[in-house]
Design a protein around this motif. Structure first.
Motif, mmCIF file in Angstrom:
data_model
loop_
_atom_site.group_PDB
_atom_site.id
_atom_site.type_symbol
_atom_site.label_atom_id
_atom_site.label_comp_id
_atom_site.label_asym_id
_atom_site.label_seq_id
_atom_site.Cartn_x
_atom_site.Cartn_y
_atom_site.Cartn_z
ATOM 1 N N TYR A 139 8.545 -13.385 11.118
ATOM 2 C CA TYR A 139 7.585 -13.277 12.217
ATOM 3 C C TYR A 139 8.330 -13.626 13.493
ATOM 4 C CZ TYR A 139 4.458 -13.480 8.231
ATOM 5 O OH TYR A 139 3.841 -13.226 7.031
ATOM 6 N N GLN A 140 8.545 -12.623 14.344
ATOM 7 C CA GLN A 140 9.286 -12.879 15.570
ATOM 8 C C GLN A 140 8.498 -13.844 16.453
ATOM 9 O OE1 GLN A 140 10.895 -9.421 17.464
ATOM 10 N NE2 GLN A 140 11.636 -10.568 19.229
ATOM 11 N N LEU A 141 9.202 -14.805 17.031
ATOM 12 C CA LEU A 141 8.600 -15.803 17.909
ATOM 13 C C LEU A 141 9.002 -15.527 19.345
ATOM 14 C CD1 LEU A 141 9.438 -18.928 15.700
ATOM 15 C CD2 LEU A 141 7.311 -17.620 15.737
ATOM 16 N N ASP A 142 8.261 -16.079 20.290
ATOM 17 C CA ASP A 142 8.671 -15.939 21.684
ATOM 18 C C ASP A 142 9.868 -16.865 21.942
ATOM 19 O OD1 ASP A 142 7.677 -18.534 22.194
ATOM 20 O OD2 ASP A 142 5.850 -17.800 23.132
ATOM 21 N N MET A 143 10.405 -16.835 23.134
ATOM 22 C CA MET A 143 11.615 -17.602 23.439
ATOM 23 C C MET A 143 11.403 -19.118 23.365
ATOM 24 S SD MET A 143 13.729 -15.240 23.504
ATOM 25 C CE MET A 143 15.208 -16.144 23.861
ATOM 26 N N ASP A 144 10.149 -19.562 23.425
ATOM 27 C CA ASP A 144 9.844 -20.987 23.303
ATOM 28 C C ASP A 144 9.602 -21.393 21.846
ATOM 29 O OD1 ASP A 144 10.008 -21.461 26.070
ATOM 30 O OD2 ASP A 144 7.943 -20.773 26.343
#
Length: 161
Positions: A139-144
């Motif tokens: 599951y790709q996460l945002d940069m944070d």
């Protein structure tokens, strides 16, 4: 006579209350251990600097190595066909192909697990993505490091081949 009965009852009640308030003690038969004397084992060359999560985690309980694919959103094209291969030696290869454009990118490098053993961060020349590792999916996460939300969130799920 009434005073004597009252006095005996009062004395009996007082003895009862005193006997109930005593703390229970247990006898130990073995040697005692001084907890302040316990010292941690010295670090050796096999000790890692990153603390490991306790219990079952994605890192130690899932078969996470393999190739994952998704078509992720693109601002100026129909999408980016992405293939990401994770290896047990903590290396990766990512291929990105921009749909309806003659543009492809490939990057490779290493990845690290977070302290919970649930997410990874890619460290390539250009790829700096973060992913939560699930059963046969990334599951790709945002940069944070937060999960992506919104109507297109399902487009950021990579399925294992």
């Amino acid at each position: 006579m009434m005073k004597n009965k009252m006095l005996i009852m009062a004395a009996g009640t007082a003895l009862f209350l005193v006997s109930c308030s005593k703390e229970k003690t247990t006898e130990t038969t073995g040697p005692t251990i001084d907890s302040t004397a316990i010292q941690p084992a010295p670090a050796d060359s096999l000790t890692t600097a990153t603390p490991k999560a306790v219990g079952d985690t994605s890192e130690n309980a899932l078969d996470w190595a393999g190739t994952y694919e998704a078509v992720v959103p693109c601002a100026d094209c129909p999408g980016i066909k992405t293939s990401l291969t994770l290896n047990y030696d903590k290396t990766f290869i990512i291929n990105e192909e921009y749909i309806d454009r003659n543009s492809k990118n490939q990057d490779k490098g290493t990845f690290t697990w977070d302290t919970t053993g649930g997410s990874i961060t890619l460290k390539g020349q250009t790829a700096k993505y973060k992913y939560k590792v699930g059963e046969n999916a990334l599951y790709q996460l945002d940069m944070d490091g937060n999960e992506i939300t919104g109507p297109n969130k399902d487009l950021y799920i990579f399925k294992k081949k």
